[in-house]
Design a protein around this motif. Sequence first.
Motif, PDB file in Angstrom:
ATOM      1  N   ALA A  97       8.653  -4.023   5.109  1.00 10.62           N
ATOM      2  CA  ALA A  97       7.900  -5.146   5.657  1.00 10.62           C
ATOM      3  C   ALA A  97       8.435  -6.441   5.053  1.00 10.62           C
ATOM      4  N   GLY A  98       8.559  -7.436   5.883  1.00  9.05           N
ATOM      5  CA  GLY A  98       9.025  -8.735   5.412  1.00  9.05           C
ATOM      6  C   GLY A  98      10.523  -8.884   5.294  1.00  9.05           C
ATOM      7  N   ASN A 144       0.840  -1.196   0.000  1.00  9.83           N
ATOM      8  CA  ASN A 144       0.000   0.000   0.000  1.00  9.83           C
ATOM      9  C   ASN A 144       0.876   1.247   0.000  1.00  9.83           C
ATOM     10  N   ARG A 145       1.780   1.339  -0.941  1.00 12.98           N
ATOM     11  CA  ARG A 145       2.722   2.446  -0.942  1.00 12.98           C
ATOM     12  C   ARG A 145       2.520   3.355  -2.148  1.00 12.98           C
ATOM     13  N   GLY A 185       6.333   4.029   1.144  1.00 12.79           N
ATOM     14  CA  GLY A 185       5.569   3.209   2.082  1.00 12.79           C
ATOM     15  C   GLY A 185       5.621   3.683   3.518  1.00 12.79           C
ATOM     16  N   VAL A 186       6.186   4.863   3.755  1.00 11.78           N
ATOM     17  CA  VAL A 186       6.320   5.371   5.119  1.00 11.78           C
ATOM     18  C   VAL A 186       4.953   5.691   5.715  1.00 11.78           C
ATOM     19  N   THR A 212      -4.838   4.873   5.837  1.00  7.90           N
ATOM     20  CA  THR A 212      -3.654   5.334   5.108  1.00  7.90           C
ATOM     21  C   THR A 212      -3.882   6.702   4.495  1.00  7.90           C
ATOM     22  N   SER A 213      -5.062   6.921   3.955  1.00  4.55           N
ATOM     23  CA  SER A 213      -5.353   8.208   3.311  1.00  4.55           C
ATOM     24  C   SER A 213      -5.297   9.355   4.318  1.00  4.55           C
ATOM     25  N   THR A 214      -5.682   9.104   5.566  1.00  5.89           N
ATOM     26  CA  THR A 214      -5.628  10.139   6.598  1.00  5.89           C
ATOM     27  C   THR A 214      -4.188  10.514   6.905  1.00  5.89           C
TER      28      THR A 214
END
Length: 61
Positions: free
Chosen positions: A59-60, A10-11, A15-16, A28-30
Amino acid sequence: MTALTRSRSNRMIAGVCAGIAERYGWKTSTVRLVFVVSCLLPGPQFLLYLVLWLIIPKAGS
């Protein structure tokens, strides 16, 4: 709660913002909107984003 990691799925840039949103259970949008609006104010917001990009692991990994 999960560990703070940069999102891979979701980047938009690094992706921060998505990673922060996932960590704290926010939308995420907020988080992205708050970041963009904060960039309109004086301060080191963009520099902080770059630092977070460097220190928060993907991640991962």
